[in-house]
Design a protein around this motif. Structure first.
Motif, short mmCIF file in Angstrom:
data_model
loop_
_atom_site.label_atom_id
_atom_site.label_comp_id
_atom_site.label_asym_id
_atom_site.label_seq_id
_atom_site.Cartn_x
_atom_site.Cartn_y
_atom_site.Cartn_z
N ARG B 93 0.81 -1.13 0.13
CA ARG B 93 -0.07 0.04 0.13
C ARG B 93 0.64 1.38 0.02
NH1 ARG B 93 -4.49 1.74 4.37
NH2 ARG B 93 -4.59 3.78 3.65
N ILE B 94 0.51 2.19 -0.84
CA ILE B 94 1.15 3.47 -0.85
C ILE B 94 0.20 4.59 -0.45
CG2 ILE B 94 2.82 4.95 -2.07
CD1 ILE B 94 3.22 2.99 -4.06
N GLN B 95 0.40 5.46 0.53
CA GLN B 95 -0.34 6.33 0.85
C GLN B 95 0.30 7.76 0.14
OE1 GLN B 95 -3.11 6.68 2.57
NE2 GLN B 95 -3.25 8.52 1.96
N PHE B 96 -0.63 8.14 -1.14
CA PHE B 96 0.10 9.11 -1.81
C PHE B 96 -0.11 10.46 -1.30
CE2 PHE B 96 0.78 7.68 -6.37
CZ PHE B 96 1.14 6.49 -6.01
N THR B 97 1.05 11.15 -1.22
CA THR B 97 1.15 12.61 -0.52
C THR B 97 1.68 13.51 -1.70
OG1 THR B 97 3.26 12.13 0.49
CG2 THR B 97 1.13 11.73 1.74
N SER B 98 1.62 14.84 -1.25
CA SER B 98 2.14 15.52 -2.37
C SER B 98 3.61 15.77 -2.49
CB SER B 98 1.68 17.18 -2.13
OG SER B 98 1.86 17.56 -0.76
N ASP B 99 4.31 15.14 -1.24
CA ASP B 99 5.83 15.10 -1.50
C ASP B 99 6.26 13.56 -1.79
OD1 ASP B 99 5.21 13.92 0.96
OD2 ASP B 99 6.47 15.02 2.31
N LEU B 100 5.65 12.87 -2.27
CA LEU B 100 5.96 11.50 -2.51
C LEU B 100 6.91 11.39 -3.79
CD1 LEU B 100 5.05 8.35 -1.89
CD2 LEU B 100 3.79 8.69 -4.00
N LEU B 101 7.95 10.74 -4.00
CA LEU B 101 8.80 10.82 -5.09
C LEU B 101 8.52 9.41 -5.82
CD1 LEU B 101 11.74 12.30 -3.25
CD2 LEU B 101 10.32 13.40 -4.68
N PRO B 102 9.02 9.51 -7.08
CA PRO B 102 9.07 8.37 -8.00
C PRO B 102 9.46 7.00 -7.38
CG PRO B 102 9.62 10.13 -9.45
CD PRO B 102 9.29 10.62 -7.93
N ALA B 103 10.57 7.37 -6.58
CA ALA B 103 11.77 6.44 -6.11
C ALA B 103 10.84 5.80 -4.93
CB ALA B 103 12.90 6.79 -5.57
N ASP B 104 10.05 6.36 -4.29
CA ASP B 104 9.18 5.70 -3.03
C ASP B 104 8.33 4.60 -3.81
OD1 ASP B 104 10.30 7.65 -1.39
OD2 ASP B 104 8.84 9.27 -1.42
#
Lengths: 660, 335
Positions: B93-104
């Motif tokens: 699961r990924i919680q998308f936020t505005s500071d999420l990077l592609p590497a994450d």
């Protein structure tokens, strides 16, 4: 299954409403029992729809129609006249509204409504009525569309739009038929007036109170288009019958015709076109005095235009009138004697006054001036509600009541004149008019009816004297609103943009006139004129019919092509045909498949609403779906056809005890 | 005439009847039974949303990614988690936020002192089911990293292309674009989701059950994986074999042609969407236990498949898209 289950309830109310709207305006013409009966039918059906009553039995309805037909035959004879036919149609339309079992019934009732529309034109053909009926027509078409929308999915706006498109597509065809359909001589729909119906207007006799009836009537007498402006309000005397013989109370034209009077023309004259509404008499009105008779009329002895036949249809004529003239300078002795005759023992006080004036002032000029100043100075009142007068009406008016309107003044004035030895006669007609700024023409209404006097003076001949103007100058001055009056022009300028003088009444009258001109009076003659204009000189009816066919056929073909283009693709194979047959069988018991509804959804819906049918419906649906959508099917196409053939939803429902 | 049995069963009277018999699909066997278990299990968690749950499963069986869109708090994440758990696949699961990077999302190469070289540490995308929560709260850069993985089913990090596991699904949730702090997904990226589901508020009965019931998270923890990756792949294979007759293809084409007519939508359905539509309808038919597609299947999946791809021209109001699609269905008669 009650009627409410098959028919869209809203559409049923709409149909009943349209029927009521079509029948109620017939109230003054048709018998009251008919109105009450048919409205009761409509009320019953609306209650039955609202409360889901069982529909009336077919036997009862059949009995009622037989009784209705019998009633019409007994009342109006075996070949009913116009009224009888309308009564029969109204009755049958009302009865059909009681029998709304299927969509087909509803369509028949809607169509009957279309026929009811036509019946109104048998009585009246005004533009307002036509507009009203056009709305009803749209309403009926929309109702038909709503009935046809068997799945009740269309919103009202879509229904109205569809109806407008349907009605609109008929317009070009209607216009073609209107222009080209062979016509009989005479007005559209024949004579609208019932033969023998009294038409309003001036008569050839005048007794106190006659004109007041007209004075309150707003009906149009005639309309006038002038060639040029320049006729003053004080000159707007529209000459009608001249009354010679007085019996103490009533003035009559008399049967005896006088020899034609001589007319000496002055410099000023004017030309104009009159459109006269039918009034059932022969005379035609013209400005005092007409110079010559238009085609088809004669200029009679009293300078009155007379048509050859009583005027029963709207008539147009072009006349020129003299505004400066001398009439009857060399009048014969016995004519003048007739203009002096008074009943021997009537109105003694007035006769005495006349004799006194004669001795006091010597000649006719003196008497004239004295009587006019009497009217001006003594307390006479102009009123349209005068007190009733007895036998010596002139005496009572002059010396007691002193209240009256044009005919009282004209009558009293003429009697005094005759008593004083000045020949006098009464002229009836119209005075003034109402200028229509929208269409630039003059409307003369029955309320403009007027009576004035002509006296004969040796050096002037017959001279017009209007005693009413002496008492109530306003009656003559404001009798018309002429456009070339200065204050009107300045008023129009002041308001800027939207001229104040355009009022609804003028616009309405202008519409009426255009309607009369372009629709109602489009006669065989004008049709020939139009065809000549497009280069067809000899237009007998066979030729017209051929032309009509040639013009209508492409229109119909175009419509048909359009219709075909929007039709779903032709049913190609037997599987589809069998399924379509199955659907139409179900439709007849009130279960129409929506065009986009899939076969399983449809079958599931039927299983819910008509559980008795679910076994055969499922069987057929499976067979169809198997043949149509699956790679293997439980039966062959022939098997499906056999299943559909054996499918009898009506019988199954009846056996299962379901009401429908 | 083996069909007769199943079809009759399917059509037995009564509303909402669903039959699970699938005698017409030869290789069905146990996977179908397990599928219906999974379905029932999800419906126990997400109350009163049978239709949406079925659409989600159809989307997965058709091999597509799923987008769940609605206002916060109606159970988007619950549905996504219940799906992921019940299908028995590995999930992240990924919680998308505005500071999420592609590497994450895709992972990074880090220096390994023991081996003396770079070692790839896979990101959460290396899972069979990826829950991308609130996807439209991330910046477009992070979004596109995920979306690329969705389309290619592989990621490229440091010049090395790595295949993602099979099967691979993304279940993303998002808030409506009208809400604050969102980056709307562009049309081209929306197009990568086979379906978009809107949950809507629960009805009164479901909400009451929700109020009475235990904590959803506890219930969630007790969920078992009812299926396996092999089951899913087998089911996907079965779906691809569902029969679509000529008559049905006529209907699909008529529907799609209607979307391309000027006047209602900004743009019509693309050929790719058309293929997706048929695939989803196949999956729906399979869930209904049928070996062939019916027009009803198309109509059932059309709102999910086309809702995020068709932009109505005169869109006014919340339900404009939904209404214009039902109007579209009503306009096209069956061939």
């Amino acid at each position: 299954m009650s009627s409410a289950a098959t028919l869209r309830t809203g559409a049923v109310y709409s149909l009943l409403g349209a029927m009521a709207a079509l029948i109620v305006p017939h109230t003054p013409r048709l018998p009251d029992w008919l109105m009450l009966t048919v409205l009761a039918f409509l009320l019953w059906q609306s209650l039955a729809t609202a409360l889901r009553w069982k529909p009336l039995s077919r036997w009862l309805l059949a009995g009622m129609s037989v009784a209705a037909t019998a009633a019409v035959v007994i009342s109006f004879g075996p070949v009913p006249d116009r009224e009888g036919s309308v009564v029969l149609l109204v009755l049958m339309a009302g009865l059909k509204c009681l029998e709304l079992r299927s969509v087909r019934d509803a369509h028949v009732a809607t169509l009957l409504g279309h026929f009811l529309i036509v019946t109104h034109f048998l009585y009246s053909q005004t533009a307002l009525l036509a507009a009203f009926l056009a709305l009803i027509l749209l309403w009926l078409v929309a109702t038909g569309v709503a009935f046809q929308d068997r799945n009740r999915t269309l919103p009202p706006v879509r229904i109205l739009r569809t109806a407008a498109v349907i009605a609109g597509s008929a317009l070009p065809l209607a216009a073609l038929l209107f222009l080209l359909f062979p016509r009989v001589q005479g007005p559209l729909f024949g004579d609208a007036a019932t033969p023998g119906r009294a038409t309003t207007g001036l008569g050839d006799a005048m007794s106190p109170g006659d004109i007041v009836d007209l004075g309150l009537s707003d009906e149009v007498a005639f309309r006038v288009d002038f060639d040029a402006v320049g006729v003053g309000a004080h000159e707007m005397y529209w000459r009608g019958p001249v009354l010679w013989d007085f019996d103490g109370r009533t003035w009559r034209a008399g049967r005896r015709a006088n020899p034609p009077a001589t007319v000496r023309a002055g410099r000023r004259e004017t030309g104009y076109r009159v459109t006269l509404e039918p009034h059932g008499r022969r005379w035609m009105f013209a400005l005092d005095v007409p110079a010559a008779a238009p085609a088809g009329a004669v200029l009679g002895a009293d300078l009155l235009l007379r048509a050859q036949h009583p005027i029963r249809t709207r008539t147009r004529y072009v006349v020129r009138s003299l505004l400066d003239y001398r009439v009857g300078l060399e009048e014969s002795e016995h004519v003048l004697r007739r203009a002096l005759r008074l009943p021997p023992d009537a109105n003694p006080r007035t006769v005495a006054l006349g004799t006194l004036l004669r001795t006091r002032s010597g000649d006719g000029h003196g008497v004239l001036a004295e009587v006019l100043s009497m009217f001006r100075q003594q307390p006479f009142h102009y009123t349209l509600a005068p007190p009733a007068l007895g036998r010596d009406s002139v005496d009572e008016f002059l010396f007691d009541t002193r209240r009256g309107f044009c005919e009282h003044y004209a009558s009293a004035f003429a009697v005094i004149m005759r008593a004083a030895g000045v020949p006098a006669r009464i002229v009836t007609g119209y005075q003034g008019g109402e200028y229509n700024n929208v269409g630039n023409y003059l409307v003369v209404r029955q309320s403009h009816a007027h009576a004035w006097v002509e006296v004969w003076l040796p050096d002037q001949g017959w001279r017009r004297v209007d005693p009413t103007a002496a008492v109530a100058p306003g009656r003559v001055e404001t009798g018309s609103a002429l456009p070339w009056r200065d204050q009107d022009a300045s008023r129009a300028r002041d308001t800027g943009g939207w001229p104040s003088w355009i009022d609804a009444r003028q616009v309405l009258d202008h519409l009426t006139r255009s309607w009369n001109d372009w629709v109602l009076d489009y006669s065989a003659e004008r049709q020939r004129g139009l065809l000549r204009y497009v280069g067809l000189s000899d237009a007998g009816w066979p030729r017209l019919a051929a032309l009509l066919a040639a013009a209508v056929a492409p229109a119909v073909a175009a419509l048909a092509a359009l219709r075909l283009r929007h039709r779903p693709a032709l049913r190609a194979d037997r599987v589809d045909r069998a399924y379509a047959r199955f659907c139409s069988k179900l439709e007849r018991v009130g279960c129409a498949r929506r065009p986009h509804e899939g076969p399983y959804d449809f079958a599931r819906r039927i299983a819910m609403t008509r559980p008795a049918l679910s076994v055969p419906v499922d069987q057929i649906t499976l067979a169809y779906v198997g043949l149509r959508y699956a790679h293997a099917a439980p039966v062959s196409a022939a098997g499906l056809e056999a299943l559909v053939r054996a499918f009898a939803p009506r019988r199954v429902l009846r056996q299962s005890g379901a009401r429908y | 005439m083996a069909d007769e049995v199943s079809l009759t069963g399917q059509l037995a009277p009564g509303p909402g009847h669903r039959s699970r018999s699938r005698a017409d699909t030869p290789e069905s066997g146990g996977s179908a039974a397990r599928l219906s278990h999974a379905l029932a299990q999800i419906n126990d968690i997400v109350l009163g949303k049978e239709r949406q749950v079925k659409l989600c499963l159809a989307c997965i069986l058709a091999g597509g990614h799923l987008l769940i869109e609605d206002v916060p708090g109606v159970g988007k994440t619950t549905l996504a988690q219940a799906l992921a758990r019940s299908l028995g696949l590995s999930f992240q699961r990924i919680q998308f936020t505005s500071d999420l990077l592609p590497a994450d999302v895709v992972g990074v190469s880090i220096f390994d002192q023991l081996s003396g070289g770079f070692r790839f540490r896979p990101g959460p995308v290396f899972a069979q089911i990826l829950l991308a929560d609130e996807i439209n709260r991330a910046t477009p850069k992070a979004q596109s990293a995920l979306l690329e993985a969705m389309e290619e089913r592989q990621v490229t990090v440091d010049g090395e292309t790595r295949a993602l596991p099979e099967p691979f699904f993304v279940i993303a949730t998002q808030n409506p674009a009208t809400q604050a702090g969102t980056f709307a997904l562009p049309e081209s990226q929306l197009d990568r989701f086979l379906m978009r589901i809107q949950l809507g508020y629960p009805d009164a009965r479901a909400e009451r059950a929700l109020l009475r019931g235990e904590d959803r998270r506890d219930a969630m923890r007790r969920l078992h994986g009812r299926l396996s990756a092999a089951d899913i792949l087998a089911l996907q294979r079965q779906v691809r074999e569902i029969h679509a007759s000529e008559a049905l293809l006529d209907y699909v084409q008529a529907l799609v042609a209607r979307t391309r007519r000027p006047g209602r939508f900004v743009a019509g359905l693309s050929p790719r969407s058309t293929v997706n539509l048929l695939q989803a309808a196949r999956a729906w038919a399979h869930l209904d236990g049928r070996g062939f597609v019916l027009p009803e299947d198309i109509q059932n999946v059309l709102p999910g498949v086309a809702g995020h791809r068709l932009q109505p021209i005169d869109a006014t109001g919340e339900r404009a898209q939904e209404e214009s699609i039902s109007a579209l269905i009503a306009e096209v008669p069956l061939p």
